[in-house]
Design an enzyme around this catalytic site. Structure first.
Site, PDB file in Angstrom:
ATOM      1  N   ARG A 121       0.865  -1.160   0.000  1.00  0.00           N
ATOM      2  CA  ARG A 121       0.000   0.000   0.000  1.00  0.00           C
ATOM      3  C   ARG A 121       0.905   1.214   0.000  1.00  0.00           C
ATOM      4  NH1 ARG A 121      -5.396   0.046   1.424  1.00  0.00           N
ATOM      5  NH2 ARG A 121      -5.555  -1.859   2.628  1.00  0.00           N
ATOM      6  N   GLY A 122       0.800   2.042  -1.006  1.00  0.00           N
ATOM      7  CA  GLY A 122       1.587   3.259  -1.038  1.00  0.00           C
ATOM      8  C   GLY A 122       0.648   4.435  -0.847  1.00  0.00           C
ATOM      9  N   TYR A 169      -0.537   6.231  -3.227  1.00  0.00           N
ATOM     10  CA  TYR A 169      -1.456   6.404  -4.348  1.00  0.00           C
ATOM     11  C   TYR A 169      -2.156   5.125  -4.759  1.00  0.00           C
ATOM     12  CZ  TYR A 169       1.140  10.710  -4.543  1.00  0.00           C
ATOM     13  OH  TYR A 169       1.719  11.887  -4.202  1.00  0.00           O
ATOM     14  N   TYR A 195       5.338  -9.409 -11.185  1.00  0.00           N
ATOM     15  CA  TYR A 195       5.293  -9.575  -9.739  1.00  0.00           C
ATOM     16  C   TYR A 195       6.720  -9.801  -9.217  1.00  0.00           C
ATOM     17  CZ  TYR A 195       4.636 -11.968  -5.285  1.00  0.00           C
ATOM     18  OH  TYR A 195       4.715 -12.352  -3.978  1.00  0.00           O
ATOM     19  N   TYR A 196       7.130  -8.981  -8.259  1.00  0.00           N
ATOM     20  CA  TYR A 196       8.469  -9.114  -7.678  1.00  0.00           C
ATOM     21  C   TYR A 196       8.341  -9.756  -6.296  1.00  0.00           C
ATOM     22  CZ  TYR A 196       9.933  -6.387 -11.615  1.00  0.00           C
ATOM     23  OH  TYR A 196      10.159  -5.973 -12.892  1.00  0.00           O
ATOM     24  N   ASP A 231      10.634  10.339  -6.917  1.00  0.00           N
ATOM     25  CA  ASP A 231      10.195   9.681  -5.687  1.00  0.00           C
ATOM     26  C   ASP A 231      11.105   8.485  -5.385  1.00  0.00           C
ATOM     27  OD1 ASP A 231       8.688   9.316  -3.411  1.00  0.00           O
ATOM     28  OD2 ASP A 231       6.925   8.504  -4.441  1.00  0.00           O
ATOM     29  N   ASN A 233      10.386   2.238  -3.283  1.00  0.00           N
ATOM     30  CA  ASN A 233      10.073   2.262  -4.715  1.00  0.00           C
ATOM     31  C   ASN A 233      11.100   1.510  -5.554  1.00  0.00           C
ATOM     32  OD1 ASN A 233       7.691   3.589  -4.299  1.00  0.00           O
ATOM     33  ND2 ASN A 233       8.598   5.640  -4.503  1.00  0.00           N
ATOM     34  N   ASP A 243       7.475   2.526  -9.437  1.00  0.00           N
ATOM     35  CA  ASP A 243       6.620   3.628  -8.983  1.00  0.00           C
ATOM     36  C   ASP A 243       6.927   4.951  -9.690  1.00  0.00           C
ATOM     37  OD1 ASP A 243       4.890   5.330  -7.792  1.00  0.00           O
ATOM     38  OD2 ASP A 243       5.526   4.946  -5.728  1.00  0.00           O
TER      39      ASP A 243
HETATM   40  P1  ADP Z   1       2.567   4.053  -4.527  1.00  0.00           P
HETATM   41  O1  ADP Z   1       2.657   4.900  -5.744  1.00  0.00           O
HETATM   42  O2  ADP Z   1       1.214   4.114  -3.899  1.00  0.00           O
HETATM   43  O3  ADP Z   1       3.678   4.307  -3.555  1.00  0.00           O
HETATM   44  P2  ADP Z   1       3.976   1.647  -5.364  1.00  0.00           P
HETATM   45  O4  ADP Z   1       3.990   1.408  -6.826  1.00  0.00           O
HETATM   46  O5  ADP Z   1       5.205   2.226  -4.770  1.00  0.00           O
HETATM   47  O6  ADP Z   1       2.696   2.519  -5.004  1.00  0.00           O
HETATM   48  O7  ADP Z   1       3.617   0.295  -4.617  1.00  0.00           O
HETATM   49  C1  ADP Z   1       3.430   0.270  -3.196  1.00  0.00           C
HETATM   50  C2  ADP Z   1       4.152  -0.941  -2.600  1.00  0.00           C
HETATM   51  O8  ADP Z   1       3.609  -2.145  -3.159  1.00  0.00           O
HETATM   52  C3  ADP Z   1       5.641  -1.009  -2.919  1.00  0.00           C
HETATM   53  O9  ADP Z   1       6.395  -0.273  -1.979  1.00  0.00           O
HETATM   54  C4  ADP Z   1       5.921  -2.498  -2.836  1.00  0.00           C
HETATM   55  O10 ADP Z   1       6.092  -2.886  -1.478  1.00  0.00           O
HETATM   56  C5  ADP Z   1       4.631  -3.110  -3.348  1.00  0.00           C
HETATM   57  N1  ADP Z   1       4.719  -3.426  -4.789  1.00  0.00           N
HETATM   58  C6  ADP Z   1       4.471  -2.580  -5.808  1.00  0.00           C
HETATM   59  N2  ADP Z   1       4.616  -3.170  -7.010  1.00  0.00           N
HETATM   60  C7  ADP Z   1       4.987  -4.441  -6.762  1.00  0.00           C
HETATM   61  C8  ADP Z   1       5.314  -5.574  -7.598  1.00  0.00           C
HETATM   62  N3  ADP Z   1       5.271  -5.484  -8.929  1.00  0.00           N
HETATM   63  N4  ADP Z   1       5.665  -6.737  -6.994  1.00  0.00           N
HETATM   64  C9  ADP Z   1       5.712  -6.820  -5.642  1.00  0.00           C
HETATM   65  N5  ADP Z   1       5.418  -5.807  -4.809  1.00  0.00           N
HETATM   66  C10 ADP Z   1       5.059  -4.617  -5.337  1.00  0.00           C
HETATM   67 MG    MG Z   2       5.659   3.964  -3.885  1.00  0.00          MG
HETATM   68 MG    MG Z   3       3.971   6.517  -6.094  1.00  0.00          MG
END
Ligand code: ADP
Ligand code: MG
Ligand code: MG
Length: 364
Positions: free
Chosen positions: A45-46, A48, A116-117, A168, A173, A186
């Protein structure tokens, strides 16, 4: 983790939505035969987006879900992922598709499908694991290469990628593959710096240009409202490099081989010791801009090897108060030498392949 399969079983990726969708080309086929996209588990959860592990036709994917309130962030991230050549680089997160649709309550929502990471983000990995020296070098080097690639304007086979500022950069990220290689992710706040027209002071967007990012990682000139927008492109890249320095610090503080004979300290985000989990803009402004405070290096690092000194120097050169004195992450012309290191050129200035391998050699 919350399993919410049932809730989302009704989702269909492609039914009647082609005209809103931006599918990466090699995913077209898969998408057309798409069965249900299933969201299986909340993984992040970030600010956004809400991120799920999901599956699309048996393939494991990550789905970043944006509410309609965060449409701007979705649109921006999608357009960055859509830039020519961006997906060529190994240290940029792999984008699969974007879509918009209406949820059960009749509201619009937006999705970005990506690889997916499995290890999630760098900061969560570091909080559960220490890393050995060569892994740590490989991780930070990967992020650096990703950032250098992002920053660089590129022309190739009739296509052009503008320079892009990430805006960011943080350990949340950066995502980790199962082999612990890192990708930059991100791009919700990222900004193309060349192309149509670079942003200028006085633009209605100037506020937004100078005040985004995660407060903890904000460069002193951003905190002090003194971002030099005359050369906006350079200024924004310098802001990214500042945050990269903090990310190095967080990573190497978890390197087991840098703490022989003493316990490796617990993972900390930059400035967490000083300001805790939710630093305010004002607190950051005083600490980082006014008092010029930077993360402290462990005592034992001081009397150590030349490699470690040069690493500490690299960090200091990333977070220099004078933005123009910072290192730059740039991709130079392809190096003369073995074809293996020739993918997209070397990272100049900020340590490239040579630095990483020479540091590894000196300390092991
Ligand atoms: P935001 O823009 O809301 O910050 P992010 O893209 O940074 O959203 O995603 C929020 C979190 O979700 C990341 O910090 C990470 O922990 C997890 N996450 C995002 N994308 C992936 C992915 N492709 N695989 C695994 N975890 C992910
Ligand atoms: Mg983020
Ligand atoms: Mg972001």
């Amino acid at each position: 983790a919350v399993v919410i399969v049932a809730l989302f079983l009704g989702y269909r990726m492609m039914k009647g939505k082609q005209k809103h969708s931006l599918w990466a080309e090699d995913e077209m086929e898969a998408a057309n035969t798409a069965e249900d996209l299933k969201l299986l588990e909340l993984i992040g959860r970030g600010r956004y987006g809400t991120v799920f592990r999901g599956s699309l036709n048996e393939r494991c994917v990550a789905v970043k879900l944006f509410s309609s309130a965060n449409r701007q962030s979705f649109t921006n991230e999608r357009s960055i992922y859509g830039l020519p050549l961006l997906q060529l680089h190994d240290n940029i997160a792999r984008f699969l598709a974007a879509d918009e649709r209406t949820n059960a309550e009749g509201r619009a929502e937006f999705l970005i499908l990506m690889e997916y990471y499995p290890h999630g983000c760098l900061s969560s990995y570091l909080s559960h694991h220490t890393v050995d020296w060569s892994t740590c070098c490989r991780m930070t080097h990967g992020v650096t290469r990703g950032l250098a690639f992002l920053h660089t304007e590129l022309h190739r086979a009739g296509e052009s990628k503008p320079g892009v500022a990430h805006r960011d950069v943080s350990s949340r990220n950066v995502l980790l593959r199962s082999d612990l290689s890192c990708v930059l992710a991100d791009f919700g706040l990222s900004m193309a710096l060349t192309g149509s027209r670079p942003p200028r002071p006085g633009d209605p967007d100037t506020m937004a240009i100078s005040e985004v990012g995660t407060v903890r990682y904000m460069a002193p000139e951003v905190l002090g409202g003194a971002l030099d927008l005359r050369d906006c492109a350079s200024a924004l890249k310098q802001v990214d490099v500042y945050a990269l320095g903090l990310l190095y610090w967080e990573s190497f503080r978890r390197c087991s081989q840098l703490f022989t004979g003493e316990a490796v300290p617990e993972h900390q985000l930059a400035f967490q010791a000083e300001l805790g989990n939710h630093p305010s803009f004002q607190e950051m402004q005083i600490l980082v801009n006014r008092n010029k405070f930077r993360p402290r290096f462990p005592e034992s690092w001081r009397s150590s090897s030349p490699a470690l000194s040069s690493l500490m120097e690299t960090m200091e050169d990333c977070w220099d108060p004078d933005a123009e004195a910072r290192l730059t992450a740039q991709i130079g012309p392809p190096p003369v030498g073995p074809a293996s290191s020739q993918d997209l050129g070397v990272v100049k200035n900020l340590h490239g392949d040579d630095f990483a391998s020479s540091v590894v050699k000196t300390t092991t």
